[in-house]
Design a protein around this motif. Structure first.
Motif, short mmCIF file in Angstrom:
data_model
loop_
_atom_site.label_atom_id
_atom_site.label_comp_id
_atom_site.label_asym_id
_atom_site.label_seq_id
_atom_site.Cartn_x
_atom_site.Cartn_y
_atom_site.Cartn_z
N GLY A 103 -6.36 -0.74 -10.89
CA GLY A 103 -5.10 -1.41 -11.15
C GLY A 103 -5.31 -2.74 -11.84
O GLY A 103 -6.28 -3.45 -11.58
N ASP A 134 1.75 8.69 -9.38
CA ASP A 134 1.81 7.24 -9.26
C ASP A 134 0.98 6.53 -10.33
O ASP A 134 1.24 5.37 -10.65
N CYS A 135 -0.02 7.21 -10.87
CA CYS A 135 -0.86 6.60 -11.90
C CYS A 135 -0.05 6.24 -13.14
O CYS A 135 -0.35 5.27 -13.83
N ARG A 185 3.07 5.30 -13.30
CA ARG A 185 4.16 4.36 -13.07
C ARG A 185 3.68 2.95 -12.77
O ARG A 185 2.89 2.77 -11.85
N PRO A 186 4.18 1.97 -13.52
CA PRO A 186 3.88 0.58 -13.14
C PRO A 186 4.62 0.24 -11.84
O PRO A 186 5.65 0.82 -11.54
N LYS A 187 4.05 -0.68 -11.08
CA LYS A 187 4.68 -1.12 -9.83
C LYS A 187 4.76 -2.64 -9.83
O LYS A 187 3.85 -3.31 -10.32
N SER A 188 5.82 -3.15 -9.27
CA SER A 188 5.98 -4.61 -9.16
C SER A 188 5.80 -5.03 -7.72
O SER A 188 6.17 -4.31 -6.80
N ALA A 189 5.23 -6.20 -7.54
CA ALA A 189 5.05 -6.76 -6.21
C ALA A 189 5.14 -8.28 -6.32
O ALA A 189 4.79 -8.86 -7.35
N ASN A 220 6.15 -12.64 -9.42
CA ASN A 220 6.41 -11.22 -9.63
C ASN A 220 5.26 -10.66 -10.49
O ASN A 220 5.14 -10.98 -11.66
N THR A 270 3.23 -7.37 -12.05
CA THR A 270 3.37 -5.97 -12.41
C THR A 270 1.99 -5.33 -12.49
O THR A 270 1.12 -5.82 -13.22
N THR A 300 -0.27 -2.08 -13.49
CA THR A 300 -0.39 -0.82 -14.22
C THR A 300 -1.72 -0.21 -13.81
O THR A 300 -2.67 -0.93 -13.47
N TYR A 301 -1.78 1.11 -13.82
CA TYR A 301 -2.96 1.80 -13.29
C TYR A 301 -3.55 2.75 -14.33
O TYR A 301 -2.83 3.35 -15.12
#
Length: 140
Positions: A63, A83-84, A86-90, A96, A98, A100-101
């Protein structure tokens, strides 16, 4: 000086290499991938890579966490194929971030450039040669 008949050191060397290969390749004996795991870590820090066996049908992942365009964090582990993509935010320390994987489907494929499979193989061969001892080829 007396020479022993045959090459007994060769069988010992082969057994040692086989054991080392099985130890360094735990995924050989199971269907799951073996990947490196590292919780989200700052880019300016190192992470102690831990080997982790992924659940069935998961891939090794790396990631990349960014704050805007600035690289901030990295992580390694296992992840489902869906899930690979899709970007995820945390929210990390109020920012914030982001993630990416990138994912791959071979044992140890998410290793860092400093820890590669070929380096492990060369190390295993060198250790086995020195552990068994170099053969005395002066007999003849």
């Amino acid at each position: 000086m007396q020479c022993k008949a045959g090459l007994p050191w060769l069988s010992s060397l082969l057994v040692l290499v086989l054991v080392l290969v099985l130890v360094l390749q735990p995924g050989v004996l199971c269907d799951s991938l073996v990947c490196y795991f590292c919780a989200p870590t700052s880019l300016n820090r190192t992470c102690k890579h831990v080997l982790s066996e992924c659940p069935a049908r998961e891939l090794c992942s790396t990631g990349d966490g960014r704050f805007g365009r600035a690289p901030l964090l990295f992580s390694k582990g296992c992840m489902s194929r869906s899930d690979c993509a899709r970007p995820k935010s945390a929210v990390v320390r109020g920012n914030n971030v982001t993630f990416t994987y990138s994912c791959c489907g071979r044992n140890y494929c998410n290793s860092s450039p400093r820890i590669t499979r070929s380096a492990l193989t060369v190390t295993a061969i060198a250790v086995s040669v020195f552990a068994v001892g170099w053969p005395d080829l002066t007999c003849g």
